[in-house]
Design an enzyme around this catalytic site. Structure first.
Site, PDB file in Angstrom:
ATOM      1  N   TYR A 229       0.839  -1.198   0.000  1.00 26.43           N
ATOM      2  CA  TYR A 229       0.000   0.000   0.000  1.00 26.43           C
ATOM      3  C   TYR A 229       0.873   1.247   0.000  1.00 26.43           C
ATOM      4  O   TYR A 229       0.695   2.161  -0.795  1.00 26.43           O
ATOM      5  CB  TYR A 229      -0.892  -0.067   1.234  1.00 26.43           C
ATOM      6  CG  TYR A 229      -1.646   1.189   1.554  1.00 26.43           C
ATOM      7  CD1 TYR A 229      -2.650   1.643   0.705  1.00 26.43           C
ATOM      8  CD2 TYR A 229      -1.377   1.907   2.711  1.00 26.43           C
ATOM      9  CE1 TYR A 229      -3.358   2.776   1.005  1.00 26.43           C
ATOM     10  CE2 TYR A 229      -2.090   3.051   3.010  1.00 26.43           C
ATOM     11  CZ  TYR A 229      -3.072   3.493   2.157  1.00 26.43           C
ATOM     12  OH  TYR A 229      -3.770   4.618   2.463  1.00 26.43           O
TER      13      TYR A 229
ATOM     14  N   PHE B 258       3.937   1.469  -0.894  1.00 25.32           N
ATOM     15  CA  PHE B 258       4.714   1.536  -2.115  1.00 25.32           C
ATOM     16  C   PHE B 258       3.920   2.266  -3.200  1.00 25.32           C
ATOM     17  O   PHE B 258       4.410   3.181  -3.840  1.00 25.32           O
ATOM     18  CB  PHE B 258       5.069   0.118  -2.572  1.00 25.32           C
ATOM     19  CG  PHE B 258       5.801   0.090  -3.876  1.00 25.32           C
ATOM     20  CD1 PHE B 258       7.125   0.507  -3.944  1.00 25.32           C
ATOM     21  CD2 PHE B 258       5.171  -0.317  -5.034  1.00 25.32           C
ATOM     22  CE1 PHE B 258       7.789   0.498  -5.135  1.00 25.32           C
ATOM     23  CE2 PHE B 258       5.841  -0.320  -6.231  1.00 25.32           C
ATOM     24  CZ  PHE B 258       7.148   0.089  -6.279  1.00 25.32           C
TER      25      PHE B 258
ATOM     26  N   HIS C  17     -36.928  15.630 -48.655  1.00 27.15           N
ATOM     27  CA  HIS C  17     -35.528  16.000 -48.844  1.00 27.15           C
ATOM     28  C   HIS C  17     -34.721  14.827 -49.416  1.00 27.15           C
ATOM     29  O   HIS C  17     -34.071  14.945 -50.456  1.00 27.15           O
ATOM     30  CB  HIS C  17     -34.938  16.453 -47.501  1.00 27.15           C
ATOM     31  CG  HIS C  17     -33.510  16.874 -47.556  1.00 27.15           C
ATOM     32  ND1 HIS C  17     -33.131  18.187 -47.524  1.00 27.15           N
ATOM     33  CD2 HIS C  17     -32.358  16.159 -47.642  1.00 27.15           C
ATOM     34  CE1 HIS C  17     -31.808  18.270 -47.597  1.00 27.15           C
ATOM     35  NE2 HIS C  17     -31.312  17.043 -47.669  1.00 27.15           N
ATOM     36  N   GLU C  18     -34.832  13.680 -48.758  1.00 24.87           N
ATOM     37  CA  GLU C  18     -34.056  12.520 -49.210  1.00 24.87           C
ATOM     38  C   GLU C  18     -34.571  11.997 -50.550  1.00 24.87           C
ATOM     39  O   GLU C  18     -33.784  11.596 -51.410  1.00 24.87           O
ATOM     40  CB  GLU C  18     -34.081  11.401 -48.157  1.00 24.87           C
ATOM     41  CG  GLU C  18     -33.447  11.775 -46.813  1.00 24.87           C
ATOM     42  CD  GLU C  18     -32.017  12.286 -46.915  1.00 24.87           C
ATOM     43  OE1 GLU C  18     -31.271  11.856 -47.830  1.00 24.87           O
ATOM     44  OE2 GLU C  18     -31.633  13.144 -46.093  1.00 24.87           O
TER      45      GLU C  18
ATOM     46  N   HIS D  37     -32.952  14.053 -53.253  1.00 22.16           N
ATOM     47  CA  HIS D  37     -31.592  13.591 -53.578  1.00 22.16           C
ATOM     48  C   HIS D  37     -31.659  12.355 -54.464  1.00 22.16           C
ATOM     49  O   HIS D  37     -30.998  12.272 -55.497  1.00 22.16           O
ATOM     50  CB  HIS D  37     -30.843  13.181 -52.294  1.00 22.16           C
ATOM     51  CG  HIS D  37     -30.311  14.319 -51.488  1.00 22.16           C
ATOM     52  ND1 HIS D  37     -29.535  15.314 -52.022  1.00 22.16           N
ATOM     53  CD2 HIS D  37     -30.419  14.594 -50.164  1.00 22.16           C
ATOM     54  CE1 HIS D  37     -29.192  16.160 -51.046  1.00 22.16           C
ATOM     55  NE2 HIS D  37     -29.731  15.750 -49.908  1.00 22.16           N
TER      56      HIS D  37
ATOM     57  N   ASP E 201     -25.376  19.980 -47.211  1.00 23.61           N
ATOM     58  CA  ASP E 201     -25.384  19.721 -48.660  1.00 23.61           C
ATOM     59  C   ASP E 201     -24.838  20.925 -49.408  1.00 23.61           C
ATOM     60  O   ASP E 201     -24.035  20.795 -50.327  1.00 23.61           O
ATOM     61  CB  ASP E 201     -26.821  19.497 -49.149  1.00 23.61           C
ATOM     62  CG  ASP E 201     -27.441  18.243 -48.568  1.00 23.61           C
ATOM     63  OD1 ASP E 201     -26.678  17.363 -48.129  1.00 23.61           O
ATOM     64  OD2 ASP E 201     -28.684  18.158 -48.558  1.00 23.61           O
TER      65      ASP E 201
HETATM   66 ZN    ZN Z   1     -29.377  16.348 -47.947  1.00 24.56          ZN
END
Ligand code: ZN
Ligand code: ADP
Ligand code: MG
Length: 619
Positions: free
Chosen positions: A135, A137, A434-435, A438, A510
């Protein structure tokens, strides 16, 4: 002398004292037994020389002799080391002599209770001394304080073995995570029969990192891998290492791997690895020695074992970005599996798993429930079913009704345990358009990579995503390819505007990326006719996002303005093209968005089918 040194010195004096006491005690016992040993004591009894005797609770035998010895001694004392021996040996004799009147009185405690403590006392003291030394040590080596409460945590890794119930976890218990399971199947196969893989010289990942938000089933998946392969599962949490002292965390890691190798084949699961695995050298004030040592030890262990030891390390985190890059190098956690929020189908399947064995009334429609719980994790859904069961029980119903589930849903949404965010319907719609924007643009553009997957399940910062994969590797990027990339990136924003009449911040990334590509085309690749085939690049391959321009540019303000206007022109042209495409493909855009709202994810095949169906119905 510092206060701390003094207390350490005091401890050493104390230690020396203990040792001296131990030895003198042993020595004393030695001399006493030299004067009188058990053989002599026994002789005295057999030769009927004892008149009376007592043995006290410390097993000190005091004998009064019938006659004085030659040296005038009439009373003898002897410390019995083994009272049981004495009792077994002499009890009958004592009884007989007492009856005969040879022994006039005697008294001793009940037998069969060896005073082991006293026997072991010297050994215990020495052990304690060694402990204190160790301990001290540690205490000195680190130059800091360590409370005694920490002592209890010393030593072995606090690994948790699986309960019987957990051992039976298989992939069937993990619903809606097909891709994750598929990726982990290889690990399962390897653990089932490591030799088969080794014979073929196949390289098996040593470490797999499961990344994803809390409650998405990372721990469950890890257990299922162990369950499927029927191998040992040793788990430890990174947070167990926090606030430990130097050396302890590292020794726990060492211990964990030793145990794993002993039980091999086995899985070592490190939950919340970010608690130890954070990038080194970023701590304020540099007070993170312990964490760094633990991390270093983890790296050493991972490098230290070879594939034929049959150990695979799985780790979980919700923040892969904060991890020390060293952890992600080949031969360590070189494989990452993203465990994301479930889509509609996934949520329905998770609900089914947790509804199993619970009586549902006939009006319950789990699919409908799944539809309304966008943003829920597996843990949330489990919670929902449990809450509903509680509600039903409180009302003394024999079945869980749809109403209970609806009420439970509200409770889970409002509950304090809900960490993830519920996605409102209008937001889902926005993301879907949105998607879809794309995807439709990507599909129609001649020089764009084909659409491979679309999703409106949030992932990290992104509300959704559309992935396109190149059919072949490209060594060069053509001007037309880059232009098409820009058009596709603008598809999300253009679709929002066209279908919902409003635009959102969801497209900001984006637009940044589109602008960066346009700027590269104009200023680095000499693709603008107005500016000509000139590069204003310094030659380094800098990050795409236009940081290059602001620092140490080698051209005039006039040229800068010209570049800006050209970038603008490229973007405008692309946006116009994008709008035209979407107007022409409006019906497909609507159809894809509708599919996404219903299913949340869309694979390539489904996309093509929906696209073609919309086209043929338009004719
Ligand atoms: Zn986007
Ligand atoms: P993580 O480790 O990612 O935070 P857990 O594995 O601890 O998540 O998940 C908590 C609980 O949620 C699991 O014990 C399980 O009951 C439920 N759960 C999470 N994901 C799923 C899933 N895909 N299928 C079934 N149950 C799940
Ligand atoms: Mg977990």
């Amino acid at each position: 002398m510092t206060k701390q040194n003094r207390s350490a010195n005091f401890s050493f004096v104390f230690l020396a004292l203990i040792i001296v006491i131990c030895f003198s005690w042993l020595w004393q016992a030695e001399t006493r037994s030299a004067q009188l040993d058990y053989f002599h004591v026994r002789q005295l009894f057999i030769q009927e020389k004892v008149e009376s005797f007592t043995i006290d609770s410390g097993y000190n035998l005091t004998m009064t002799l019938r006659e004085e010895r030659e040296d005038g001694v009439k009373t003898l004392r002897y410390r019995l080391y083994d009272f049981d021996l004495f009792y077994d040996d002499l009890n009958d004799l004592v009884a007989a002599q007492s009856e005969k009147g040879v022994i006039t009185s005697y008294d001793y405690p009940p037998p069969k209770t060896t005073n082991w403590l006293e026997l072991l006392l010297p050994a215990l003291l020495i052990l304690a001394a060694v402990g204190v030394m160790g301990y001290l040590f540690l205490f000195r080596a680190q130059g800091g304080g360590m409370g005694p409460d920490r002592m209890a945590k010393f030593g072995t890794a606090h690994t948790r073995a699986l309960s019987e119930k957990d051992k039976k976890v298989t992939f069937d218990d993990v619903a809606g995570a097909d891709e994750e399971k598929e990726e982990l199947q290889e690990v399962v196969e390897f653990l089932k029969d490591p030799q088969r893989f080794l014979d073929l010289g196949a390289r098996i990942p040593k470490g797999v990192l499961l990344v994803g938000p809390p409650g998405t089933g990372k721990t469950l998946l890890a257990k299922a891998v162990a369950g499927e392969a029927g191998v040992g599962f040793l788990s430890i949490s990174g947070s167990d290492f926090v606030e430990l002292y130097v050396g302890v965390g590292a020794s726990r890691v060492r211990d964990l791997f030793d145990q794993a190798k002993k039980t091999s084949p086995a899985i070592v699961f490190i939950d919340e690895i970010d608690a130890v695995g954070r990038q080194r050298g970023t701590g304020v004030g540099g007070g993170h020695d312990e964490r760094e040592q633990t991390l270093n030890q983890l790296l050493v262990e991972m490098d230290g074992f070879t594939a034929n030891e049959g150990v695979v390390v799985l780790a979980a985190t919700n923040r892969a970005d904060v991890l020390d890059p060293a952890l992600l190098r080949p031969g360590r956690f070189d494989r990452q599996i993203y465990v994301g929020l479930p889509d509609i189908k996934g949520r329905e399947d998770i609900l089914k798993v947790h509804a199993k064995g619970k009586p549902l009334s006939e009006d319950v429609d789990l699919r409908k429930l799944a539809r309304g719980t966008a943003g829920f994790t597996g843990a949330d859904l489990e919670n929902l079913i449990n809450e509903a069961a509680l509600l039903a029980a409180r009302k003394d119903q024999r079945f869980i009704a749809m109403d209970d589930l609806k009420q439970a849903e509200i409770k889970v949404i409002a509950g304090p345990e809900k960490r993830s965010r519920v996605i409102p319907q209008h937001e889902r719609e926005l993301t879907a358009y949105h998607e879809a924007g794309h995807a439709v643009v990507m599909h129609v553009l001649p020089d764009h990579d084909p659409v491979s997957q679309i999703s409106i399940v949030p992932r990290g910062q992104a509300g959704g995503m559309t992935i396109s994969l190149p059919e072949e590797d490209r060594a060069y990027l053509s001007k037309r390819y880059m232009e098409d990339q820009i058009v596709a990136l603008l598809g999300g924003r253009a679709a929002e505007k066209l279908c919902l009449g409003d635009i959102s911040t969801g497209a900001s990334n984006d637009i940044q990326r589109a602008s960066a590509i346009a700027r590269k085309m104009v200023a680095s690749y000499g693709m603008s006719e107005k500016i000509g085939t000139v590069s204003f690049d310094s030659g380094h391959d800098e990050v795409f996002i236009g940081r290059t321009m602001s620092q140490g540019r080698s051209y005039s303000e006039a040229v800068a303005a010209q570049i800006d206007s050209e970038v603008h022109a490229v973007i405008s042209a692309a946006y116009n093209r994008c709008e035209t495409i979407l107007q022409e493909q409006r019906d497909k855009l609507e159809a894809v968005a509708k599919y996404l709202l219903e299913n949340e994810t869309m694979e390539r095949e489904a996309f093509l089918a929906v696209f073609d169906a919309a086209e043929s119905s338009a004719k």
